[in-house]
Enzyme design. Structure first.
Site, short mmCIF file in Angstrom:
data_model
loop_
_atom_site.label_atom_id
_atom_site.label_comp_id
_atom_site.label_asym_id
_atom_site.label_seq_id
_atom_site.Cartn_x
_atom_site.Cartn_y
_atom_site.Cartn_z
N TYR A 250 74.63 -8.66 36.52
CA TYR A 250 74.10 -8.78 35.36
C TYR A 250 74.12 -7.31 34.49
O TYR A 250 74.19 -6.29 35.05
CB TYR A 250 72.45 -9.38 35.54
CG TYR A 250 71.33 -8.04 35.81
CD1 TYR A 250 70.78 -7.44 34.99
CD2 TYR A 250 71.18 -8.01 37.12
CE1 TYR A 250 69.81 -6.60 35.46
CE2 TYR A 250 70.20 -7.35 37.72
CZ TYR A 250 69.70 -6.49 36.52
OH TYR A 250 68.35 -5.42 37.17
N CYS A 251 73.79 -7.49 33.01
CA CYS A 251 73.83 -6.29 32.43
C CYS A 251 73.00 -6.78 31.34
O CYS A 251 71.87 -6.80 31.69
CB CYS A 251 75.41 -5.85 31.88
SG CYS A 251 76.13 -7.29 30.96
N ARG A 252 73.24 -6.24 30.03
CA ARG A 252 72.24 -6.29 29.11
C ARG A 252 71.84 -7.67 28.62
O ARG A 252 70.56 -7.83 28.27
CB ARG A 252 72.57 -5.64 27.84
CG ARG A 252 72.70 -3.91 27.94
CD ARG A 252 73.17 -3.34 26.89
NE ARG A 252 73.30 -1.63 26.95
CZ ARG A 252 73.91 -0.97 26.26
NH1 ARG A 252 74.82 -1.43 25.48
NH2 ARG A 252 73.87 0.34 26.64
N CYS B 12 76.65 -9.14 26.70
CA CYS B 12 77.31 -7.81 27.34
C CYS B 12 78.40 -8.24 28.17
O CYS B 12 78.52 -9.08 29.04
CB CYS B 12 76.09 -7.38 28.03
SG CYS B 12 76.50 -5.78 28.86
#
Length: 216
Positions: free
Chosen positions: A178-180, A184
């Site tokens: 996962y990221c933002r 993202c």
């Protein structure tokens, strides 16, 4: 003040918020601030905008009540005003995704349904956790964002360090990246890198702010 001018005045205030949201760079600033507070120079580096441009956008967002700031020595630190601002961003995102054909096309092409790049949801992640399925939860955001807050048991390997850290990941269990948040691209790039190296990998649709919102 009679009821009609009062009503118009109230809607003028709503329009000020709407106007502040009506610019892509300002929305990207809010997206970064949803990960944690930042000063102008950090936002300038993260977004590739000039310091003057970032400062101007922040003033517009502050006037609309969407961000707040505090002094830390010589630095001015900005943050979302409160959780309602993030909820507003999510609502705006939901409306655009359901009502704009161009947005729907972009998402369909980006998500690539029925392929390894199709994301899983927080609900699916929670089900994996409850079923005690082994997996590695990988956060590919910058270290300052990870330190500001992250999903439980996540490990942080920023995207630009991923190739150097692959040997430290357990190749025998799935990796959830996962990221933002939904827009993202780091998690998409990380999943491609992991798949190319023989890992089982999926990206999480949501990011830390969405997870945090479910806790309140």
């Amino acid at each position: 003040m009679t009821s009609q001018p009062l009503k118009r005045n109230l809607f003028e205030q709503l329009a000020q918020v709407s106007k502040a949201l009506g610019q892509a760079n300002r929305l990207m600033i809010l997206d970064v601030l949803s990960q944690g507070e930042c000063d102008v120079d950090t936002l300038h580096q993260k977004l590739g905008l000039s310091v003057a441009n970032v400062s101007k956008h922040l003033q517009t967002l502050k006037q609309a009540g969407l961000v707040k700031n505090r002094k830390a020595g010589l630095r001015v630190i900005y943050a979302l005003s409160d959780a309602s601002v993030f909820r507003l961003i999510v609502t705006l995102r939901d409306v655009a995704e359901t009502q704009l054909a161009a947005m729907h096309t972009l998402l369909r092409e980006h998500l690539q349904p029925d392929t390894p790049f199709e994301p899983i949801s927080l609900t699916a992640l929670n089900q994996m956790h409850k079923a005690q399925q082994p997996f590695t939860l990988l956060d590919v955001r910058p270290p300052d964002e990870f330190q500001a807050g992250h999903l439980p048991n996540a490990i942080n390997v920023p995207m630009d360090h991923l190739n150097d850290k692959l040997s430290e990941l357990d190749s025998h269990q799935p990796v959830i990246v996962y990221c933002r948040g939904p827009y993202c691209m780091w998690s998409h790039e990380a999943v491609k890198t992991l798949l190319d190296q023989g890992f089982q990998a999926k990206r999480l649709l949501e990011g830390y702010p969405e997870w945090q919102a479910t806790r309140s």
